[in-house]
Design a protein around this motif. Structure first.
Motif, PDB file in Angstrom:
ATOM      1  N   GLY A   1       0.821  -1.265  -0.144  1.00 43.29           N
ATOM      2  CA  GLY A   1       0.038   0.010   0.078  1.00 43.29           C
ATOM      3  C   GLY A   1       0.869   1.237  -0.026  1.00 43.29           C
ATOM      4  O   GLY A   1       0.156   2.394   0.042  1.00 43.29           O
ATOM      5  N   SER A   2       2.284   1.205  -0.040  1.00 40.98           N
ATOM      6  CA  SER A   2       3.081   2.314   0.076  1.00 40.98           C
ATOM      7  C   SER A   2       3.948   2.310  -1.365  1.00 40.98           C
ATOM      8  O   SER A   2       3.256   1.848  -2.394  1.00 40.98           O
ATOM      9  CB  SER A   2       3.970   2.153   0.984  1.00 40.98           C
ATOM     10  OG  SER A   2       4.773   3.232   1.353  1.00 40.98           O
TER      11      SER A   2
ATOM     12  N   ASN B   1     -10.273  10.250   5.660  1.00 39.18           N
ATOM     13  CA  ASN B   1     -10.077   8.646   5.577  1.00 39.18           C
ATOM     14  C   ASN B   1      -8.615   8.510   5.555  1.00 39.18           C
ATOM     15  O   ASN B   1      -8.200   7.216   6.114  1.00 39.18           O
ATOM     16  CB  ASN B   1     -10.809   8.202   4.462  1.00 39.18           C
ATOM     17  CG  ASN B   1     -12.292   7.970   4.970  1.00 39.18           C
ATOM     18  OD1 ASN B   1     -12.823   7.854   6.314  1.00 39.18           O
ATOM     19  ND2 ASN B   1     -13.274   8.025   3.907  1.00 39.18           N
ATOM     20  N   VAL B   2      -7.946   9.438   5.026  1.00 40.69           N
ATOM     21  CA  VAL B   2      -6.462   9.091   4.884  1.00 40.69           C
ATOM     22  C   VAL B   2      -5.979   9.376   6.089  1.00 40.69           C
ATOM     23  O   VAL B   2      -4.916   8.751   6.488  1.00 40.69           O
ATOM     24  CB  VAL B   2      -5.829  10.003   3.723  1.00 40.69           C
ATOM     25  CG1 VAL B   2      -4.167  10.222   3.827  1.00 40.69           C
ATOM     26  CG2 VAL B   2      -6.184   9.735   2.430  1.00 40.69           C
ATOM     27  N   GLN B   3      -6.011  10.299   6.820  1.00 39.22           N
ATOM     28  CA  GLN B   3      -5.557  10.439   8.389  1.00 39.22           C
ATOM     29  C   GLN B   3      -6.094   9.522   9.273  1.00 39.22           C
ATOM     30  O   GLN B   3      -5.021   9.118  10.041  1.00 39.22           O
ATOM     31  CB  GLN B   3      -6.207  11.657   8.685  1.00 39.22           C
ATOM     32  CG  GLN B   3      -5.170  12.489   9.859  1.00 39.22           C
ATOM     33  CD  GLN B   3      -3.754  12.540   9.744  1.00 39.22           C
ATOM     34  OE1 GLN B   3      -3.396  13.299   8.883  1.00 39.22           O
ATOM     35  NE2 GLN B   3      -3.019  11.923  10.567  1.00 39.22           N
TER      36      GLN B   3
ATOM     37  N   LEU C   1      -4.036   6.642  -2.350  1.00 36.57           N
ATOM     38  CA  LEU C   1      -5.217   6.010  -2.008  1.00 36.57           C
ATOM     39  C   LEU C   1      -6.499   6.372  -2.911  1.00 36.57           C
ATOM     40  O   LEU C   1      -7.600   5.890  -2.822  1.00 36.57           O
ATOM     41  CB  LEU C   1      -5.531   6.316  -0.616  1.00 36.57           C
ATOM     42  CG  LEU C   1      -4.535   5.691   0.438  1.00 36.57           C
ATOM     43  CD1 LEU C   1      -4.786   6.155   1.723  1.00 36.57           C
ATOM     44  CD2 LEU C   1      -4.755   4.175   0.373  1.00 36.57           C
ATOM     45  N   ARG C   2      -6.068   7.342  -3.747  1.00 38.74           N
ATOM     46  CA  ARG C   2      -7.188   7.926  -4.556  1.00 38.74           C
ATOM     47  C   ARG C   2      -6.968   7.111  -6.064  1.00 38.74           C
ATOM     48  O   ARG C   2      -8.047   7.617  -6.943  1.00 38.74           O
ATOM     49  CB  ARG C   2      -6.809   9.410  -4.777  1.00 38.74           C
ATOM     50  CG  ARG C   2      -7.398  10.262  -3.794  1.00 38.74           C
ATOM     51  CD  ARG C   2      -7.199  11.598  -3.850  1.00 38.74           C
ATOM     52  NE  ARG C   2      -7.966  12.484  -2.909  1.00 38.74           N
ATOM     53  CZ  ARG C   2      -7.545  13.837  -2.571  1.00 38.74           C
ATOM     54  NH1 ARG C   2      -6.690  14.544  -3.511  1.00 38.74           N
ATOM     55  NH2 ARG C   2      -8.328  14.529  -1.721  1.00 38.74           N
TER      56      ARG C   2
ATOM     57  N   HIS D   1      -3.582   1.558  -7.558  1.00 33.13           N
ATOM     58  CA  HIS D   1      -2.715   1.332  -6.624  1.00 33.13           C
ATOM     59  C   HIS D   1      -3.351   0.458  -5.739  1.00 33.13           C
ATOM     60  O   HIS D   1      -2.794  -0.437  -4.906  1.00 33.13           O
ATOM     61  CB  HIS D   1      -2.326   2.692  -6.050  1.00 33.13           C
ATOM     62  CG  HIS D   1      -1.583   2.455  -4.521  1.00 33.13           C
ATOM     63  ND1 HIS D   1      -0.247   2.148  -4.837  1.00 33.13           N
ATOM     64  CD2 HIS D   1      -1.709   2.679  -3.305  1.00 33.13           C
ATOM     65  CE1 HIS D   1       0.293   2.240  -3.756  1.00 33.13           C
ATOM     66  NE2 HIS D   1      -0.687   2.317  -2.719  1.00 33.13           N
ATOM     67  N   ILE D   2      -4.602   0.641  -5.153  1.00 34.90           N
ATOM     68  CA  ILE D   2      -5.230  -0.108  -4.137  1.00 34.90           C
ATOM     69  C   ILE D   2      -5.599  -1.458  -4.576  1.00 34.90           C
ATOM     70  O   ILE D   2      -5.390  -2.290  -4.040  1.00 34.90           O
ATOM     71  CB  ILE D   2      -6.580   0.414  -4.140  1.00 34.90           C
ATOM     72  CG1 ILE D   2      -6.523   1.754  -3.150  1.00 34.90           C
ATOM     73  CG2 ILE D   2      -7.584  -0.399  -3.115  1.00 34.90           C
ATOM     74  CD1 ILE D   2      -7.877   2.335  -2.777  1.00 34.90           C
TER      75      ILE D   2
END
Length: 305
Positions: A44-45, A172-174, A196-197, A201-202
């Motif tokens: 996820g990074s 939600n990111v935070q 995350l947008r 990637h997700i």
């Protein structure tokens, strides 16, 4: 993700390049001169995870950090290559294409598992391994039984686009970052928001999670010959400290360092501390013979703190 759109303000952009290897187009950042230090980020990074640590390590090493397949700006891996051994082979192929041999490997979370797999499979012969918040154990119980099949199902469905719509919202990111037990700087938060947008990637992160079986890796940890520094945040809410303690005992030459007050993204919270601990460790292993059999008993004995 589109480099010309999403990568305009990417951390360390000036060190970025693209490489074709293992049938994939990889985004790779490189900086510094000297022995090669390979950095592998977690699930996820992406390369932004090393934004502050990488330049510090580049004072003494040629640091190489790719976006893993399906993450950031690298192509997704084909389904058959998404296993842990498959990912390790893909990274080894990238190094071969770059004509580099990793003298040292540093990995965070799932990236640590890839580094360990490379060493155990003789895809690399690092003089030292640095594991940061290492995720080397499968989930236990029902969660472990369901996690991989569920991740595979979601990755193949329309759910990544729905997840990107939800996860990419600022609050939600935070919330996701807070759940790691870490507090990171605004540049890091902004990079995670960009990732995350992205449904791609997700999907890549879920595909990686769904293709892994960690049980064989943990069973072979006693065969790991490379001196290993394990850095673990005491406030890590992703990988419990008890797991780090348990697994470090299985590695013959492991030093476990507990980092008070830091979470799963500890290397992003305190890059200066990590650079100091990593360089001190690597200085030590660079002075030791490359062959474990040649080391003195004191050098080969595991040190745990």
């Amino acid at each position: 993700m589109n480099w010309d759109r999403d990568g305009l303000d990417w951390p360390n952009r000036q060190s970025s390049g693209f490489v074709q290897a293992a049938g994939l187009r990889w985004h790779v950042q490189r900086m510094g001169r000297g022995p090669v230090l390979l950095l592998l980020h977690g699930t996820g990074s992406a390369t932004h995870s090393w934004r502050d640590l990488m330049p510090l390590l580049a004072s003494e090493y040629h640091v190489v950090a790719p976006d893993l397949p399906g993450h950031g700006f690298s192509d997704p891996a084909p389904f058959e290559a998404r296993s842990l051994p498959g990912m390790a082979r893909a990274v080894a192929s990238l190094l071969q294409t770059l004509d580099l041999q990793a003298e040292c490997i540093g990995g965070h979370s799932a990236g640590a598992a890839i580094g360990v797999q490379m060493a155990l499979s003789s895809l690399a012969t690092p003089r030292g391994l640095v594991l940061m918040g290492a995720a080397l154990l499968p989930f236990k119980g029902l969660a472990g039984y369901c996690a991989a099949p569920l991740a595979r199902l979601i990755a193949r469905s329309a759910a990544p686009r729905w997840a990107a719509l939800r996860a990419g919202r600022d609050h939600n990111v935070q919330r996701l970052i807070d759940a790691t037990g870490s507090r990171i700087d605004p540049r890091g938060v902004a990079a995670y928001r960009t990732l995350l947008r992205s449904p791609e990637h997700i999907e890549g992160a879920l595909a990686l999670m769904g293709g892994w079986d960690l049980a064989p890796l943990t069973a072979t940890l006693p065969r790991l010959q490379s001196p290993t520094l394990w850095l673990h945040g005491a406030n890590d809410r992703t990988v419990p400290e008890t797991q780090a303690i348990e697994l470090a005992k299985r590695i013959p030459q492991a030093q476990l360092r507990r980092l008070a007050g830091l979470g799963h993204l500890a290397h992003e919270e305190q890059p200066e501390l990590h650079a100091r601990l990593i360089l001190e460790f690597l200085h030590g292993v660079s002075r030791s013979p490359a062959n474990p059999a040649e080391r003195s008993g004191a050098e080969a004995e595991a040190t745990r703190q």
